[in-house]
Design an enzyme around this catalytic site. Structure first.
Site, PDB file in Angstrom:
ATOM      1  N   GLY A 103       0.782  -0.998   0.196  1.00  0.00           N
ATOM      2  CA  GLY A 103      -0.027  -0.008  -0.071  1.00  0.00           C
ATOM      3  C   GLY A 103       1.066   1.196   0.047  1.00  0.00           C
ATOM      4  N   ARG A 104       0.245   2.268   0.469  1.00  0.00           N
ATOM      5  CA  ARG A 104       1.031   3.565   0.617  1.00  0.00           C
ATOM      6  C   ARG A 104       2.438   3.586   1.262  1.00  0.00           C
ATOM      7  NH1 ARG A 104      -4.324   4.919   2.011  1.00  0.00           N
ATOM      8  NH2 ARG A 104      -5.428   6.270   0.427  1.00  0.00           N
ATOM      9  N   ILE A 105       2.151   2.774   2.463  1.00  0.00           N
ATOM     10  CA  ILE A 105       3.445   2.762   3.194  1.00  0.00           C
ATOM     11  C   ILE A 105       4.522   1.683   2.528  1.00  0.00           C
ATOM     12  CG2 ILE A 105       4.362   2.466   5.465  1.00  0.00           C
ATOM     13  CD1 ILE A 105       1.796   3.254   6.879  1.00  0.00           C
ATOM     14  N   SER A 165       0.395  -9.180  -1.879  1.00  0.00           N
ATOM     15  CA  SER A 165      -0.835  -8.568  -1.203  1.00  0.00           C
ATOM     16  C   SER A 165      -2.023  -9.178  -1.990  1.00  0.00           C
ATOM     17  CB  SER A 165      -0.649  -6.718  -1.871  1.00  0.00           C
ATOM     18  OG  SER A 165      -0.825  -6.739  -3.308  1.00  0.00           O
ATOM     19  N   ARG A 166      -3.308  -8.769  -1.359  1.00  0.00           N
ATOM     20  CA  ARG A 166      -4.372  -9.485  -2.028  1.00  0.00           C
ATOM     21  C   ARG A 166      -4.580  -9.519  -3.336  1.00  0.00           C
ATOM     22  NH1 ARG A 166      -8.976  -6.756   1.847  1.00  0.00           N
ATOM     23  NH2 ARG A 166      -7.496  -5.080   1.594  1.00  0.00           N
ATOM     24  N   ARG A 219       0.525  -4.710  12.535  1.00  0.00           N
ATOM     25  CA  ARG A 219      -0.380  -4.839  14.034  1.00  0.00           C
ATOM     26  C   ARG A 219       0.286  -6.089  14.390  1.00  0.00           C
ATOM     27  NH1 ARG A 219      -1.549  -0.052  14.030  1.00  0.00           N
ATOM     28  NH2 ARG A 219      -3.780   0.629  14.365  1.00  0.00           N
ATOM     29  N   ASP A 221       7.847  -3.780  16.055  1.00  0.00           N
ATOM     30  CA  ASP A 221       7.243  -2.326  16.527  1.00  0.00           C
ATOM     31  C   ASP A 221       6.049  -2.669  17.231  1.00  0.00           C
ATOM     32  OD1 ASP A 221       7.412   0.417  17.071  1.00  0.00           O
ATOM     33  OD2 ASP A 221       6.105   0.585  15.073  1.00  0.00           O
ATOM     34  N   GLU A 276       0.169  -5.387  23.294  1.00  0.00           N
ATOM     35  CA  GLU A 276       0.584  -4.285  23.613  1.00  0.00           C
ATOM     36  C   GLU A 276      -0.017  -3.421  24.504  1.00  0.00           C
ATOM     37  OE1 GLU A 276       0.470  -1.350  20.034  1.00  0.00           O
ATOM     38  OE2 GLU A 276       1.668  -3.051  19.660  1.00  0.00           O
ATOM     39  N   HIS A 291       6.050   0.426  19.518  1.00  0.00           N
ATOM     40  CA  HIS A 291       5.089   1.208  18.783  1.00  0.00           C
ATOM     41  C   HIS A 291       5.094   2.515  18.511  1.00  0.00           C
ATOM     42  CE1 HIS A 291       0.624   0.419  17.352  1.00  0.00           C
ATOM     43  NE2 HIS A 291       1.467   1.190  16.366  1.00  0.00           N
TER      44      HIS A 291
END
Length: 325
Positions: free
Chosen positions: A157-159, A178-179, A236, A260, A265, A283
């Site tokens: 994606g963007r990141i 990715s999907r 996540r 991260d 968490e 995080h």
């Protein structure tokens, strides 16, 4: 009535950008200030038209949202919004917004920093100096290096694209899963994650959380990655099967990990803390003052757009604008 201020519930801390941007422009109600939450919601619930979420942890589900019969928008801090039941919201005419794009570069920078720290053991080397060990012996040569590695980006994606751009600058080969294949992306695409894991030595995980990606990185994927493999999780905690990861690290099924995010968490499994060859961050992917302020401002801008009767700036896919229902 046209100039009447709208009622907004702020859930979370009184962040300066949120409070400064909303107070005076809307009637702002503070959820954390209420000692009796049930009584508070009973009093203000029917008036609330929008909710500003200043955090990304506690669940904001259907039963909670249903206490606000006139709710039209939930503006959530963070690009991830798995803490909000967006599907339920969409089915009930509520728009959910998040804060994409403004954090892309910061998270990508952190991802590369975490990758380098994991491969080259920079945190361990820092501890070595602070412990006074350097005068006695040089720090051991690191077995791993970024040079010559093939990095499989899980989520382009963007990141993911911003991370891939940085990886190219470090001479790393980039492929992705990715999907669906991404338009305008020249990197090799793998429809099956386990097939990509077999062909790479590094997994960079940057997909959304939620049920569809829970335990996406499982024991099978880790085994396919192999003994030279490194996992970097910027997504996540739920995306990785944490017990399987711990076992893979213990048994040297994979080489190392840089994390991260974690399942529960801020609680981190002691087994991970006890492993000196992994790198653990609290995080902090987007945790600079400038980036967090930009994210908070986007929450404000989405709220003010709603208050002015304008379309939301960044609605999530589950809640397209105009809403259904």
């Amino acid at each position: 009535m046209a100039n009447e201020k709208r009622d907004v519930l702020l859930i979370g801390a009184r962040k300066p950008v949120l409070v400064g941007g909303l107070e005076g422009k809307v009637n702002l109600h503070y959820y954390l200030d209420a000692k009796d939450k049930a009584a508070f919601i009973k009093e203000v619930g029917p008036k609330i038209g929008a909710i500003a979420l200043a955090y990304t942890h506690d669940k904001v589900d259907g039963p909670f949202l249903s206490q606000f019969p006139n709710l039209k928008q939930v503006s959530s801090f963070g690009v991830g919004y798995d803490h909000v039941d967006a599907k339920w919201a969409g089915e009930h005419g509520i728009v959910v917004t998040n804060t994409p794009d403004v954090l892309n570069e910061e998270v990508a920078d952190t991802a590369l920093g975490l990758l380098l720290c994991t491969l080259r053991e920079f945190p361990q080397a820092d501890r070595y100096v602070r412990a006074g060990k350097w005068p006695k012996a040089p720090y051991p040569l690191t077995k791993a290096t970024l040079q010559g590695r093939t990095v499989g980006v899980v989520g382009m994606g963007r990141i993911g694209k911003a991370i891939a751009k940085r990886l190219e600058a470090f001479n790393a080969k980039v492929v992705y899963h990715s999907r669906n294949p991404q338009t305008g992306v020249d990197y090799k695409y793998y429809p099956k994650l386990v097939d990509m894991a077999r062909d790479v030595d590094t997994l960079m995980v940057i997909v959304p959380g939620g049920a569809s990606t829970k335990n996406l990185i499982n024991a099978e994927v880790l085994k396919a990655l192999g003994p030279q493999g490194v996992v970097i999780n910027m997504a996540r905690g739920s995306v990785i099967d944490e017990p399987a990861l711990i076992e893979a690290l213990k048994n040297k099924t994979i080489y190392s990990a840089g994390l991260d995010v974690f399942v529960n968490e801020p609680q981190v499994p002691q087994e991970l803390i006890d492993m000196d060859h992994v790198v653990l961050l609290p995080h902090v992917g987007s945790a600079s003052e400038a980036t967090r302020a930009a994210m908070d401002q986007l929450v404000v801008d989405n709220i003010l757009a709603w208050a002015d009767g304008k379309p939301p700036l960044t609605p999530v896919p589950e809640t397209p604008y105009p809403p259904k229902g």
